[in-house]
Design an enzyme around this catalytic site. Structure first.
Site, PDB file in Angstrom:
ATOM      1  N   LEU A  62     -24.621  25.898   3.775  1.00 22.15           N
ATOM      2  CA  LEU A  62     -24.824  24.806   4.723  1.00 22.15           C
ATOM      3  C   LEU A  62     -26.315  24.639   4.954  1.00 22.15           C
ATOM      4  O   LEU A  62     -27.088  25.591   4.808  1.00 22.15           O
ATOM      5  CB  LEU A  62     -24.143  25.120   6.062  1.00 22.15           C
ATOM      6  N   ASP A  63     -26.733  23.425   5.324  1.00 20.79           N
ATOM      7  CA  ASP A  63     -28.131  23.209   5.705  1.00 20.79           C
ATOM      8  C   ASP A  63     -28.493  24.151   6.851  1.00 20.79           C
ATOM      9  O   ASP A  63     -27.633  24.553   7.643  1.00 20.79           O
ATOM     10  CB  ASP A  63     -28.348  21.769   6.176  1.00 20.79           C
ATOM     11  N   MET A  64     -29.780  24.449   6.977  1.00 19.91           N
ATOM     12  CA  MET A  64     -30.224  25.373   8.018  1.00 19.91           C
ATOM     13  C   MET A  64     -29.797  24.906   9.400  1.00 19.91           C
ATOM     14  O   MET A  64     -29.391  25.722  10.242  1.00 19.91           O
ATOM     15  CB  MET A  64     -31.744  25.529   7.958  1.00 19.91           C
TER      16      MET A  64
END
Length: 404
Positions: A192-194
């Site tokens: 997942l994106d940060m």
């Protein structure tokens, strides 16, 4: 005769006492060792959730977070991990932990425009956040674990994987706690994106990794559901719909994405400044990208209209959900890349004429008010993940509600 029998009895009793003297300490030692082993096994087993702890419905195992078990497991290892963290060098902006693009901007900062200076500051802040040390007590929340895989809840602001700069990440915490017999990079199934929160799976064996990779690649056995807050009210006449817009790398705002457009005669000047590695990305054809959405509720946040939606990606492009939401004129609340004033192209790279195809867009004024009044991280959350177990092939469903 009588004396001989007495002597015989005495000899037998002496031998018996001698045997007892030899065997009892060993027996005690063996019992103690077995007790320690049993305690260790039971202690380890108590860390891992059992199927009886969860709801079983129609042969699909539904898993909800069991934070107390996660905390017990993490406490067992946290002292060792934190001691290791103290010995690691801390992040400094002056070192080479910045990306190549940030280093280039730093070297030429005196020649930067106001917009470029703001972008540089934003990049340095983001990369500083990515380099912060992680606390397993705070950042590692295990939903489910067995010998083949570990399913965790990722908080917003935490990297999934260490990346080429080997920043602290959720993968590091899982690796330190679960101690799999594979390399840390081999535990990564997806990411997942940060700034996106939600459910992430890590493999703990090579066999599980291969099967999970195959399942995620084929997508027949995997279903992802996200929840998000969007700026503005999506048209009340639209309860659900789909966004079918191809995506490509943005040559003017590397390394971000945008809706694919005809680049003939455009972006020529910007493309000449690109690094070779990013230029290779641009040479790739735009990729079809499909997202469906369902309106959960129309709400107000600090007096400003927002829409809570369920998003289902049917393709797995970088930043797909964020770009698609921005393209239809309803960027995700807290999106510092594709929202108003973000690092990516405004309106996901669409021209003013193209944006007219999407009615009831959130106005720039509304987006600015939300940006000024609402101090939130990206309101995008991986709320549900349906998979099959990589070994048993049993269907499994994981759910975690968002905190926004």
């Amino acid at each position: 005769m009588y004396c001989a029998n007495i002597i015989s009895y005495i000899q037998e009793a002496t031998m018996l006492i001698f045997l007892i003297f030899l065997l009892v300490p060993q027996s005690c030692s063996l019992t103690q060792q077995n007790g320690q082993q049993a305690h260790s096994v039971n202690q380890q087993a108590s860390f891992l959730p059992s199927f009886s702890d969860y709801i079983l419905e129609r042969d699909i195992k539904i898993f909800h977070p069991t934070w107390s078990r996660s905390s017990t497991l993490i406490q067992h290892y946290s002292a060792k991990i934190l001691d290791q963290d103290r010995s690691r060098p801390k992040f400094e902006v002056a070192n080479n932990n910045l990306s190549k693009s940030s280093q280039y901007l730093m070297q030429n900062q005196h020649d930067l425009s106001k917009e470029e200076r703001e972008r540089l500051e934003s990049k340095i802040q983001a990369e500083a956040r990515a380099s912060r040390q992680l606390d397993p007590e705070k950042h590692l929340h295990i939903i489910y674990a067995d010998k083949d895989m570990c399913v965790v809840y990722k908080p917003s602001g935490v990297l999934c994987v260490p990346g080429h700069r080997r920043n602290p990440s959720l993968a590091n915490l899982v690796y330190d706690v679960m101690c799999p017999l594979i390399d840390i990079d081999q535990t990564v199934v997806h990411r997942l994106d940060m700034d996106t929160s939600g459910i992430v799976i890590f493999a703990l064996t090579e066999v599980a990794l291969r099967q999970l990779h195959a399942d995620f690649r084929e997508r027949d056995e995997v279903q992802k559901i996200y929840h998000a807050l969007l700026c503005g009210h999506v048209a009340t006449t639209v309860g659900d719909g789909e966004i079918d817009l191809p995506l490509e790398r943005d040559p003017t705002r590397q390394p971000f994405m945008r809706v694919a457009i005809d680049r003939r005669g455009r972006d020529t000047e910007e493309e000449t400044k690109l690094s070779g590695s990013f230029q290779r990305h641009l040479n790739k054809k735009p990729k079809p990208s499909l997202t469906t959405f369902r309106v959960i509720s129309w709400e107000y946040l600090e007096g400003e209209p927002v829409t809570r939606v369920e998003l289902r990606p049917y393709t797995g492009r970088t930043h797909q959900l964020r770009v698609h939401c921005a393209a239809i004129g309803h960027p995700i609340v807290g999106d510092d890349i594709y929202g108003l004033g973000g690092e990516g192209s405004f309106d996901a790279g669409l021209t003013p004429l193209q944006t007219e195809l999407f009615h009831d867009r959130a106005s720039v004024e509304l987006q600015q008010r939300i940006l000024d009044k609402i101090d939130k991280n990206l309101c995008l959350h991986a709320a549900q993940l349906n998979i099959r177990h990589p070994i048993s092939r049993a269907p499994m469903l994981f759910k975690v509600q968002p905190n926004f």
